[in-house]
Design a protein around this motif. Structure first.
Motif, PDB file in Angstrom:
ATOM      1  N   UNK A  15      49.911  21.224  46.491  1.00 32.30           N
ATOM      2  CA  UNK A  15      50.295  21.531  45.288  1.00 32.30           C
ATOM      3  C   UNK A  15      48.789  20.458  44.111  1.00 32.30           C
ATOM      4  N   UNK A  16      48.821  19.618  45.104  1.00 28.36           N
ATOM      5  CA  UNK A  16      47.776  18.454  44.012  1.00 28.36           C
ATOM      6  C   UNK A  16      46.761  19.263  43.944  1.00 28.36           C
ATOM      7  N   UNK A  17      46.181  20.040  45.378  1.00 26.28           N
ATOM      8  CA  UNK A  17      44.652  20.198  45.826  1.00 26.28           C
ATOM      9  C   UNK A  17      44.708  21.739  44.825  1.00 26.28           C
ATOM     10  N   UNK A  18      45.758  22.246  44.234  1.00 23.52           N
ATOM     11  CA  UNK A  18      46.136  23.771  43.331  1.00 23.52           C
ATOM     12  C   UNK A  18      45.790  23.480  41.966  1.00 23.52           C
ATOM     13  N   UNK A  19      45.951  22.210  41.569  1.00 23.87           N
ATOM     14  CA  UNK A  19      46.198  21.449  40.239  1.00 23.87           C
ATOM     15  C   UNK A  19      44.497  21.423  40.233  1.00 23.87           C
TER      16      UNK A  19
END
Length: 115
Positions: free
Chosen positions: A62-66
């Motif tokens: 999720x951090x990468x996607x955000x």
């Protein structure tokens, strides 16, 4: 040595099925040929548990996607669901526990850093 191979197999399975909100200790154990108890012991030897391993990997995704511009149009909730969290509330709670900030704050921080 076997514990290391089992841990690596568990990690691979978790990464492969990360987006599936129904992933469970039973499924992971069955997939790598261990009992749930053996799986728990292997993960404990590596300082983690099934829920912590899954949560950490989901938060990393999720951090990468955000941070990715290609996901800028997606809501934070949609990203959380896409990463295997079962609800926006669960995503927000687990993300904050792991990273110290909310998913929205992480996104704003990433966007500000890019500007």
């Amino acid at each position: 040595q076997a514990a290391g191979a089992h841990f690596a197999a568990a990690e691979r399975y978790v990464r492969q099925w990360l987006r599936d909100p129904t992933m469970s200790a039973r499924r992971i154990a069955d997939a790598i040929g261990l009992s749930e108890r053996q799986l728990s012991r292997v993960l404990a030897e590596h300082g983690t548990s099934v829920p912590r391993l899954i949560a950490r990997r989901r938060v990393e995704m999720a951090s990468r996607m955000l941070r990715m511009p290609s996901y800028a149009e997606q809501t934070v909730e949609a990203i959380g669901l896409r990463c295997g969290f079962s609800s926006a509330a669960q995503f927000s709670r687990v993300f904050r526990e792991q990273s110290g900030m909310s998913p929205s704050e992480a996104r704003r921080y990433a966007l500000a850093a890019r500007a």
